[in-house]
Scaffold this motif. Sequence first.
Motif, short mmCIF file in Angstrom:
data_model
loop_
_atom_site.label_atom_id
_atom_site.label_comp_id
_atom_site.label_asym_id
_atom_site.label_seq_id
_atom_site.Cartn_x
_atom_site.Cartn_y
_atom_site.Cartn_z
N ASN A 26 0.81 -1.22 0.00
CA ASN A 26 0.00 0.00 0.00
C ASN A 26 0.84 1.28 0.00
O ASN A 26 0.31 2.37 -0.19
N ILE A 27 2.16 1.15 0.22
CA ILE A 27 3.00 2.36 0.19
C ILE A 27 3.28 2.82 -1.23
O ILE A 27 3.72 3.94 -1.44
N PHE A 28 2.99 1.97 -2.20
CA PHE A 28 3.24 2.31 -3.59
C PHE A 28 1.99 2.91 -4.21
O PHE A 28 1.24 2.25 -4.93
N HIS A 29 1.74 4.18 -3.92
CA HIS A 29 0.60 4.89 -4.48
C HIS A 29 0.99 6.35 -4.69
O HIS A 29 1.92 6.85 -4.06
N GLY A 30 0.27 7.01 -5.55
CA GLY A 30 0.56 8.42 -5.82
C GLY A 30 1.90 8.60 -6.52
O GLY A 30 2.57 7.65 -6.89
N GLN A 31 2.29 9.83 -6.69
CA GLN A 31 3.58 10.15 -7.31
C GLN A 31 4.69 9.83 -6.31
O GLN A 31 4.59 10.19 -5.14
#
Length: 180
Positions: free
Chosen positions: A73-78
């Motif tokens: 879940n840490i891999f989100h957004g720019q």
Amino acid sequence: MPTPAKAAKIEELAEKLARSRIAILIQTQGLSVKEMNDLRSKVRPMNVEVQVAKNTLLRLAAERNQMEGVDPNIFHGQTTVAFGYDDEVATAKAVTDYLQSSNAVVLKAAILGGRSLTPDRVETLAKISGGKPSAQAQLVGALQGPLSTTYSLLAAPLRNLCYVLQARVEQLQQQQTEHA
């Protein structure tokens, strides 16, 4: 199946993740090129490399390095990654110091030892005074005290027995010299 360019990028990110001691994920959306270069120049002396990365490629690189403790879940957004190659504490401090001077940068998470850290944990890591050597010295000091006490307690009976035997030897020698 990823394209050859994406496969090469995954391989590059996997190599950097494997080599780095800590990888701090930040969101730099809204930073100008000049501000991004300023960030890079401020962290470069600590052997920290800053790179913008696609979340999917970064996630695949973490999986390739078998980092099961990393929360997907840490891999989100720019995402921009600060790869710290030397000192985890110095890297965290450099990045969080820059965050305080910039309103556009947001701390997302970090990867340390194959596990993800929350932003609070990264800030706590950055607050360790004296850096990593000081933290290691405190750990050694905390371990050394109880070990020294345990050693003294275990050695005391044998040491006392030696004192008693030595006193008896001296007593017998003194008796021999008196009778002679």
